[in-house]
Structures are given as structure tokens and as C-alpha cells.
Design an enzyme around this catalytic site. Sequence first.
Site, PDB file in Angstrom:
ATOM      1  N   GLU A  17       0.833  -1.205   0.000  1.00 37.39           N
ATOM      2  CA  GLU A  17       0.000   0.000   0.000  1.00 37.39           C
ATOM      3  C   GLU A  17       0.869   1.257   0.000  1.00 37.39           C
ATOM      4  O   GLU A  17       2.078   1.211   0.220  1.00 37.39           O
ATOM      5  CB  GLU A  17      -0.905   0.036   1.241  1.00 37.39           C
ATOM      6  CG  GLU A  17      -2.311  -0.515   1.027  1.00 37.39           C
ATOM      7  CD  GLU A  17      -3.206   0.445   0.256  1.00 37.39           C
ATOM      8  OE1 GLU A  17      -2.689   1.456  -0.282  1.00 37.39           O
ATOM      9  OE2 GLU A  17      -4.412   0.191   0.183  1.00 37.39           O
ATOM     10  N   ASN A 148     -10.126   5.669   2.390  1.00 38.45           N
ATOM     11  CA  ASN A 148      -9.260   5.344   1.264  1.00 38.45           C
ATOM     12  C   ASN A 148      -9.300   6.464   0.235  1.00 38.45           C
ATOM     13  O   ASN A 148     -10.065   7.426   0.356  1.00 38.45           O
ATOM     14  CB  ASN A 148      -9.692   4.024   0.610  1.00 38.45           C
ATOM     15  CG  ASN A 148      -8.619   2.972   0.693  1.00 38.45           C
ATOM     16  OD1 ASN A 148      -7.441   3.262   0.520  1.00 38.45           O
ATOM     17  ND2 ASN A 148      -9.025   1.743   0.959  1.00 38.45           N
ATOM     18  N   ASP A 198     -10.025   1.884  -4.042  1.00 37.12           N
ATOM     19  CA  ASP A 198      -9.013   1.775  -2.991  1.00 37.12           C
ATOM     20  C   ASP A 198      -8.185   3.056  -3.026  1.00 37.12           C
ATOM     21  O   ASP A 198      -8.735   4.149  -3.105  1.00 37.12           O
ATOM     22  CB  ASP A 198      -8.183   0.511  -3.191  1.00 37.12           C
ATOM     23  CG  ASP A 198      -7.584  -0.022  -1.894  1.00 37.12           C
ATOM     24  OD1 ASP A 198      -6.741   0.684  -1.307  1.00 37.12           O
ATOM     25  OD2 ASP A 198      -7.952  -1.130  -1.471  1.00 37.12           O
TER      26      ASP A 198
END
Length: 291
Positions: A17, A148, A198
Site C-alpha cells: 500500500e 481510502n 481503494d
Amino acid sequence: MILNADLLLDVRAETGEGPVWSVDTQCLWWTDIPGKRLQRFDPASGAHRIFPMPGRVGCFALREAGGLVMAMEQGFWTFDPETGAIAQLSAPEAGLADHRFNDGRCDPAGRFVAGSMNVARTSSSGQLWRLDPNGDTVRLAGGVTVANGLAFSPDGKRMYWADSPAERVYTFDYDPGTGMASNQRLWLEKGPAPGRPDGAAVDADGCYWSARWVGGAVVRFTPEGKMDGIIHLPVSRVTMCAFGGPDLRTLYITTAREGMTTEELEREPLAGGIFVAEPGVQGLPEPAFKG
């Protein structure tokens, strides 16, 4: 625009991430959240370094003073990769064991903005926090399950924020002078894009690049919310993207393998890898934290 991404590194992150490109060092940073480690890669030399962390780092940003600022577990921390020193700045969600920080980045003025998530995904209790260079923390918004997709328009006057399980992306009016967000409104909801929203990035044209969880793609949206490009990946759990390279024209993409079954991993052996694409547009340099 329809493209395919290529594998850069087969790191098999549990949940890769938060990629951040350092213009100064020409290196890519990212976090493996459940793996509790930051990673740095130099594309020119091929040097790849791993930094174990004492907790789950949801997101981070480079600091003007050197090192990183991180949103780890329920608080904000600094990290010096040269010495390994870690220091806590504040803990705005202290005591919320069912929460952890997830996605965030610096605004154009060098404030660190990060959102939290409800780990069990049982409540829309996630919040959005702003860490100022002087160490003050300010709540900007709330009411999401998994924060997000935080990103800012090129002029800094528009802020994007997503709630992944709800499949919604919101926009706010953002004041770069005060760091305050207002006028929250729904910008995207479900629609034709695969998967769920996301992490994200904004390019120099002001378009929003949304990584699509279980969608196997990164999708480009115009500021008006029109889908006008897609990059396909050979893995489904696409988590975030960042522009990098010498001219900020390379898109680096993180992915995940956490929670996948043996059969799913057999179908997607590259899950958790770092991918790259050349979409033909330029990104924006990532602001550094001024604290």
C-alpha cells in the site's frame, strides 16, 4: 486508453500500500501494512531495502526535515531510516483498538492528512485527521468504514476521499491556506468501473486514478467523474498507485495477497507484487511534510 501493467518486483506483500515516489532520491517507497514493514526500491540500481516496523503503517509521507512521517496503528509517528529511530507525535485515536490508520498523504501545503478504518468493518466509524507541522491534530471528516482514496487536485482546492466497502468516492472543497475541508458531496458511486475504490493518485491534468480492489485494474476518471482510461493487472487486489520516475510519467502500482485462498493464489501467483505502467500522462510531485 487501455493498457496492461508489467511486474516490477515480485515482493509478495501481504497488503502492499501507500506508494510514494521521492523526487530527491528517485526511489519508490511503500508499506506492507499487515507485514509491518516499509520498503524502498531504487529503480536505477535495483537496491531494495526493508525496514521492519513495530506496528501496522497504513500510510506515510516524506518529511522536509528528512525521514518519514507515518500513520501507524492509532497515531502519528516519525521515522528516520538512517538511524532506525521512531518517535510518536500524537495519538488521535488512542484507545480505539478496533481502529487503525489506513490511507493518506500530505496536502499541497505540507500538512499530513490520514484516514482511519474500522478493522472489523462493522461500523462507519472511520475518521479523517490532519496533522499540522506544529504537531496539532484536527478532525476533518468521518462516517466511513474504510478510509481510502485520499487525493488533492493540482491547485489543492479539491479533496477526494473514498469509503471502499460503500463503493463511494466523495469530494470536498479544500482550503490550502487553512487546511479545512467543507461541502462534502458524493462524486462517484459504483458505476462501470470494476471492483471497489481503494487508493488513488491525481495526475497533472487533474484526473483521478483509482486502484480497484478485487477489480484487477487502475481506472482514470476525469474531474467530472467520467471513466476515460483503464490499466489492467494480472492480479485482482489492486491497492494504490503513484506517479514516479525522472519525469513522473511512470505509474507504480501496489497490490495485495492477504486473505486469498490457495486456489486464488494459484490463479494469481504475482499477487502482492509491485507493477508499473506508462500511461502517457504526467503525475504530480508528492508534497513533503513540513514538520
